[in-house]
Design an enzyme around this catalytic site. Structure first.
Site, PDB file in Angstrom:
ATOM      1  N   GLY A  45       0.822  -1.214   0.000  1.00  0.00           N
ATOM      2  CA  GLY A  45       0.000   0.000   0.000  1.00  0.00           C
ATOM      3  C   GLY A  45       0.850   1.254   0.000  1.00  0.00           C
ATOM      4  O   GLY A  45       2.059   1.198  -0.246  1.00  0.00           O
ATOM      5  N   ASN A  46       0.226   2.377   0.223  1.00  0.00           N
ATOM      6  CA  ASN A  46       0.980   3.637   0.315  1.00  0.00           C
ATOM      7  C   ASN A  46       0.345   4.524   1.372  1.00  0.00           C
ATOM      8  O   ASN A  46      -0.693   4.190   1.940  1.00  0.00           O
ATOM      9  CB  ASN A  46       1.051   4.332  -1.051  1.00  0.00           C
ATOM     10  N   ARG A  47       0.954   5.652   1.632  1.00  0.00           N
ATOM     11  CA  ARG A  47       0.584   6.461   2.805  1.00  0.00           C
ATOM     12  C   ARG A  47      -0.506   7.490   2.537  1.00  0.00           C
ATOM     13  O   ARG A  47      -0.807   8.304   3.407  1.00  0.00           O
ATOM     14  CB  ARG A  47       1.842   7.174   3.339  1.00  0.00           C
ATOM     15  N   SER A  48      -1.116   7.453   1.363  1.00  0.00           N
ATOM     16  CA  SER A  48      -2.135   8.476   1.081  1.00  0.00           C
ATOM     17  C   SER A  48      -3.368   8.271   1.968  1.00  0.00           C
ATOM     18  O   SER A  48      -3.898   7.166   2.074  1.00  0.00           O
ATOM     19  CB  SER A  48      -2.532   8.389  -0.393  1.00  0.00           C
ATOM     20  N   ALA A  86      -3.475   8.021  -4.943  1.00  0.00           N
ATOM     21  CA  ALA A  86      -2.142   7.449  -5.125  1.00  0.00           C
ATOM     22  C   ALA A  86      -2.361   6.020  -5.604  1.00  0.00           C
ATOM     23  O   ALA A  86      -2.718   5.135  -4.813  1.00  0.00           O
ATOM     24  CB  ALA A  86      -1.377   7.482  -3.812  1.00  0.00           C
TER      25      ALA A  86
END
Ligand code: CTP
Length: 430
Positions: free
Chosen positions: A219-222, A286
């Site tokens: 995943g990502n931090r958005s 994102a």
């Protein structure tokens, strides 16, 4: 999400205001409550404090631990004057129930309680929901007070007809139902101009998650804050807004449509479905550029033979570039780029050309005070015409400036008469 200031005056119907707070907080609004001293005889401050998650004030000289801030907002460094700060921060001020006494004070501009002084200081819309016995509601003085308030632009939520507080009595005067009160507040919210009226705006927000197995993901931090702020601001400017939300744990804004997705493939499918009918695409999500090539259907066990030593990844399709290739005249496309440190603007300019979009909004994710999951952002809007840096501000303000830029881009676009560009076309499609 709106900031609703609720003024509760004395009357049995004060208990219904508790239900309103529950409804409003569940819908994602934040609330502060002012009670008149008399209302405390009907419902205690503890109930409103528990439901709003914020201190309740009953008098001007009482200290406000939240310093006029609404839940979710940072309090100022100084102690402000409560009746000014609360209405100053509110998007709408609802007085419910408004007793005959409070109604009369509001009509005549009296300011002898915190509630009434706040009303005199209010520049935000005022919504008043009277509740009283039918004899009081029908009294000529009350009729005149209601007429005065209406003339002044105050929105009155008419009381209903039915059982009244005193046993066995029926008539007009019962407080409107909580859902009706909330709807009146939402309708009264100031439309921030109508620069996007009649337009369909599609926003992607949040960050995609690409499964490794049935419990793990890449995943990502958005957080989705920027995309949600854009959706809220666009809705307030009159647009019909749809958000494709990828794993966003934020309150939903009333009146905006949401499609929930998890992966880049789901986001691509939902966005592609919505794209043809949108006039403006704000691609703030994102989206993962890579995903595990062969996600396991079950849970990978760390000691089993098939536990991977390395994760094989494959590219995901570039959703924005794909949509830009299929765009029709009259559509405005905005991409977002999170870049790290130096060279951000050059990368953004490259993306503008490569993805064939109208603008790229770029921010520097090497800074901890802005960007991912922060309340503030500081971005540069890159278009063919040049670069427009925006000073650091709350994401709501940044969203407003991005929408201003969209309006300018659309105004500057060649008047080609293609579908979607004329006001008549827009009106026909809403
Ligand atoms: N984007 C997209 N589909 C992807 C990846 C990104 O639609 N698979 C969109 C994002 O929503 C954003 C824009 O493209 O609006 C820029 O994303 P970014 O990942 O920064 O661009 P890339 O071209 O992938 O560049 P790089 O990873 O090299 O920085």
């Amino acid at each position: 999400m709106a900031r609703i200031l609720l003024g509760v005056s004395g009357g049995i119907a004060a208990y219904k205001a508790l239900e309103l707070v529950r409804l409003a907080t569940r819908a994602g609004h934040s609330l502060r409550v002012i009670q008149t001293p008399t209302s405390e005889r009907f419902v205690g401050v503890a109930s409103f404090e528990a439901l709003t998650g914020a201190p309740v004030l009953t008098g001007e000289f009482q200290r406000d631990p939240a310093r006029g801030a609404f839940p979710g907002d940072a309090p100022p460094a100084h102690e402000p004057i409560s009746h000014l700060a609360l209405v100053g921060n509110a998007d709408v001020f609802l007085v419910a129930p408004a007793s005959a006494n409070t109604l009369a004070k509001l009509a005549h501009g009296l300011a002898n309680t915190l509630l009434t002084s706040a009303a005199v200081a209010a520049r935000c819309p005022l919504v008043v929901a009277p509740a009283m016995n039918d004899a009081m509601w029908e009294h000529a003085a009350t009729r005149a007070n209601v007429a005065t308030l209406r003339e002044r632009g105050v929105r009155i939520v008419e009381p209903g007809v039915g059982a009244l507080a005193s046993r066995g009595e029926q008539g007009a005067g019962r407080l409107a139902e909580p859902a009706e009160l909330l709807a009146a507040c939402v309708e009264a919210l100031p439309a921030l101009g109508s620069s996007l009226a009649g337009l369909r705006v599609l926003v992607t927000a949040g960050g995609t998650r690409e499964p490794i197995d049935s419990v793990r993901y890449v995943g990502n931090r958005s957080s989705g804050r920027m995309g949600f702020a854009l959706a809220e601001q666009a809705a307030r400017r009159g647009a019909a807004v749809t958000v494709v939300a990828a794993n966003v744990a934020l309150p939903r804004f009333p009146g905006v449509g949401y499609r929930e997705v998890e992966t880049a493939a789901e986001l691509a499918a939902a966005t592609e479905e919505e794209f043809a009918r949108c006039d403006v695409l704000l691609m703030a999500a994102a989206v993962a550029d890579f995903r595990p090539a062969a996600p396991a259907a079950g849970k990978l066990k760390k000691d089993s033979a098939d536990a991977p030593a390395a994760l094989a990844l494959e590219r995901t399709p570039d959703v924005l570039a794909g949509l830009a290739a299929a765009r029709r005249p009259g559509q405005t496309l905005v991409g977002f780029a999170a870049e790290h440190g130096e060279g951000a603007l050059a990368f953004a300019r490259d993306k503008l050309a490569r993805k064939r979009v109208d603008a790229i909004v770029v921010n520097d994710v090497s800074r901890a005070d802005i960007g991912f999951d922060a309340a503030d952002n500081e971005v540069t809007i890159v278009t063919a015409a040049g670069e427009a840096p925006l000073a650091r501000a709350a994401k709501g303000e940044i969203a407003a400036s991005i929408l201003d830029a969209v309006v300018r881009l659309r105004a500057a676009a060649p008047a080609d008469g293609t579908p979607g560009t004329t006001p008549a076309d827009r009106a026909a499609r809403v």
